[in-house]
Design a protein around this motif. Structure first.
Motif, PDB file in Angstrom:
ATOM      1  N   TRP A  35       0.855  -1.181   0.000  1.00  0.00           N
ATOM      2  CA  TRP A  35       0.000   0.000   0.000  1.00  0.00           C
ATOM      3  C   TRP A  35       0.894   1.235   0.000  1.00  0.00           C
ATOM      4  O   TRP A  35       1.898   1.284   0.719  1.00  0.00           O
ATOM      5  N   TYR A  36       0.491   2.205  -0.792  1.00  0.00           N
ATOM      6  CA  TYR A  36       1.177   3.484  -0.889  1.00  0.00           C
ATOM      7  C   TYR A  36       0.145   4.586  -0.621  1.00  0.00           C
ATOM      8  O   TYR A  36      -1.060   4.346  -0.698  1.00  0.00           O
ATOM      9  N   ARG A  37       0.624   5.786  -0.388  1.00  0.00           N
ATOM     10  CA  ARG A  37      -0.288   6.919  -0.272  1.00  0.00           C
ATOM     11  C   ARG A  37       0.376   8.176  -0.799  1.00  0.00           C
ATOM     12  O   ARG A  37       1.607   8.285  -0.806  1.00  0.00           O
ATOM     13  N   GLN A  38      -0.461   9.089  -1.247  1.00  0.00           N
ATOM     14  CA  GLN A  38       0.027  10.364  -1.749  1.00  0.00           C
ATOM     15  C   GLN A  38      -0.845  11.477  -1.193  1.00  0.00           C
ATOM     16  O   GLN A  38      -2.045  11.539  -1.510  1.00  0.00           O
ATOM     17  N   ALA A  39      -0.237  12.309  -0.389  1.00  0.00           N
ATOM     18  CA  ALA A  39      -0.927  13.463   0.176  1.00  0.00           C
ATOM     19  C   ALA A  39      -0.793  14.645  -0.784  1.00  0.00           C
ATOM     20  O   ALA A  39       0.139  14.684  -1.595  1.00  0.00           O
ATOM     21  N   PRO A  40      -1.694  15.606  -0.703  1.00  0.00           N
ATOM     22  CA  PRO A  40      -1.624  16.773  -1.595  1.00  0.00           C
ATOM     23  C   PRO A  40      -0.263  17.458  -1.516  1.00  0.00           C
ATOM     24  O   PRO A  40       0.248  17.738  -0.427  1.00  0.00           O
TER      25      PRO A  40
END
Length: 113
Positions: A35-40
């Motif tokens: 799992w990865y994530r990208q914040a603004p």
């Protein structure tokens, strides 16, 4: 080409929980999944990964709060997120840990009161 579809995101208050799912259109059994994530305004970052045998690893920022799991029979990867914080707000994606394939649309997680 295997396609990935993430779901389960939403708006949750700080301290709340969400369970994300990632359904793959093909077999994931031989792959390390992540799992990865990208914040603004930020780059995509690795959150957690799991090998086929179930051994897991987590980013320090989520250790003890998030749990990654997989069901190879269903070609699905999960991310249980507890004790959510505003800084967990991001679009969450799943993919292979290495040799990533085409990214799905992701699922938005917003932690806010």
């Amino acid at each position: 080409q295997v396609r990935l579809v993430e779901s389960g995101g939403g708006l949750v208050q700080p301290g709340g929980s969400l369970r994300l799912s990632c359904a793959a259109s093909g077999s994931i059994s031989t792959y390390i999944m992540a799992w990865y994530r990208q914040a603004p305004g930020k780059e995509r970052e690795l959150v957690a990964h799991i090998i086929s045998g179930g051994i897991t690893n987590y980013a320090d920022s989520v250790k003890g709060r998030f749990t990654i799991s997989r069901d190879n029979a269903k070609n699905t990867v999960y991310l249980q997120m507890n004790s959510l914080k505003p800084e967990d707000t991001a679009v969450y994606y799943c993919n292979r840990f290495s040799n990533t394939i085409a990214w799905g649309q992701g699922t938005q997680v917003t932690v806010s009161s």
